[in-house]
Design a protein around this motif. Structure first.
Motif, short mmCIF file in Angstrom:
data_model
loop_
_atom_site.label_atom_id
_atom_site.label_comp_id
_atom_site.label_asym_id
_atom_site.label_seq_id
_atom_site.Cartn_x
_atom_site.Cartn_y
_atom_site.Cartn_z
N GLN A 64 -2.29 4.40 1.32
CA GLN A 64 -1.81 3.16 1.92
C GLN A 64 -2.38 1.93 1.21
OE1 GLN A 64 0.52 2.71 4.08
NE2 GLN A 64 0.89 4.91 4.20
N GLY A 79 6.05 0.13 2.04
CA GLY A 79 5.62 -0.22 3.38
C GLY A 79 5.21 0.99 4.20
N ASP A 80 4.80 0.73 5.44
CA ASP A 80 4.28 1.78 6.31
C ASP A 80 5.39 2.52 7.06
OD1 ASP A 80 1.75 1.04 5.58
OD2 ASP A 80 1.54 -0.40 7.22
N SER A 130 -5.48 7.11 3.72
CA SER A 130 -5.94 5.72 3.66
C SER A 130 -5.85 5.20 2.25
CB SER A 130 -7.38 5.64 4.18
OG SER A 130 -7.90 4.34 4.03
N ARG A 135 3.09 -3.50 -2.58
CA ARG A 135 3.92 -4.27 -1.65
C ARG A 135 3.65 -5.77 -1.77
NH1 ARG A 135 2.46 -1.78 2.38
NH2 ARG A 135 0.93 -3.20 3.28
N ASN A 159 7.30 7.76 -1.10
CA ASN A 159 6.25 7.57 -2.09
C ASN A 159 6.72 7.93 -3.49
OD1 ASN A 159 4.70 6.80 0.02
ND2 ASN A 159 3.31 8.56 -0.01
N GLY A 163 -0.32 -0.79 -0.71
CA GLY A 163 -0.45 -2.16 -0.19
C GLY A 163 -0.45 -3.17 -1.31
#
Length: 279
Positions: free
Chosen positions: A21, A99-100, A18, A28, A149, A25
């Motif tokens: 991300q 991104g995811d 988490s 991004r 990553n 985020g």
């Protein structure tokens, strides 16, 4: 006991995922806002087309000089735009890597330019050309990388110096555009301001009225464009500062302070983009 350990490990892994991300985020969002900033390409085209706008207002002698200047502007236009396209591609790639989902950037290799020319009268310096070359090499390396990553980290750490230099080139060029626009404004408005008072016969009334309307329209146009130069330069400066801050905090992107700082740059860039769009 073993089950409790597994649960704790699961929670720890989930927490780390988490956090990663969240940190990506912010990367991004900043990259997206930077890529969408706008303004520079339009101002580059305006610079290129200066002669088309000012030629009706030039004397024959001034027009000969302007034609030579026009040829030089058009010769460097592709290089000026290539700098912006490469910076946008960098930001778009960074956003996609952060991104995811999975990514395949192999098709973007074709979007990279072949190189710039350093010309003494263009405003581009050798360090700008070197940064452009370095950026294309970095993008080629990152686009072909399989480690998402790690590629984000590589781009921000290895790309920052070239990003800063390319943005400097765009700011330098925007100032050159601004100076050219100022010279154009003086030429065009100066003609009206000199000729309208001379047309004082009754038969010139309609001509003077039309000239005054045209003068008002051109004055408003130049005022609007002047503001766009300022907004474009402000936006580019925000991109440079935001990327530098991101580079300095790559190891702590998930911290509240870093996230707040990056969010502030995103907010400012969105405001500038909206102002450019509104005008």
């Amino acid at each position: 006991m073993a089950r409790r350990v597994l649960v704790l490990v699961g929670l720890l892994v989930a927490g780390c995922a988490s956090t990663g991300q969240v940190s990506l985020g912010e990367v991004r969002e900043f990259a997206d806002a930077s890529a969408r900033l706008g303004g520079y390409a339009e101002l580059s085209r305006r610079y290129r087309d200066t002669y088309d706008r000012e030629s009706p207002y030039l004397s024959p002698q001034a027009e000969r000089v302007a034609r030579d200047t026009d040829a030089r502007r058009r010769a460097v236009f592709d290089d000026f735009v290539a700098i912006q396209k490469t910076l946008v591609l960098y930001m778009q790639t960074l956003s996609l890597l952060a991104g995811d989902g999975r990514y395949d950037l192999s098709g973007r290799i074709d979007d990279l330019g072949t190189g710039l020319k350093a010309m003494t009268d263009s405003g581009l310096q050798q360090r700008h050309v070197a940064a452009y070359t370095g950026m294309t090499r970095l993008l080629t390396r990152v686009i072909t990388s399989r480690y998402q990553n790690r590629s984000v980290d590589t781009m921000v750490r290895d790309g920052n110096a070239d990003v800063q230099t390319l943005i400097d080139a765009m700011i330098v060029l925007t100032r050159i555009y601004e100076k050219a626009n100022e010279n154009e404004r003086k030429t065009v408005l100066g003609l009206f301001n000199a000729e309208i008072p001379m047309a004082n016969r009754n038969t010139d009334r309609m001509l003077v009225t039309l000239a005054k309307v045209h003068l008002q329209n051109k004055t408003a146009e130049y005022k609007l464009i002047d503001r766009r130069y300022k907004l474009a330069q402000q936006g580019l400066t925000k991109v440079a500062l935001g990327h530098q801050k991101m580079r300095e905090n790559m190891d702590k992107l998930s911290s509240e302070e870093t996230r707040r700082i990056l969010a502030g740059y995103v907010h400012d860039l969105n405001l500038i983009r909206d102002a450019l769009s509104a005008e």
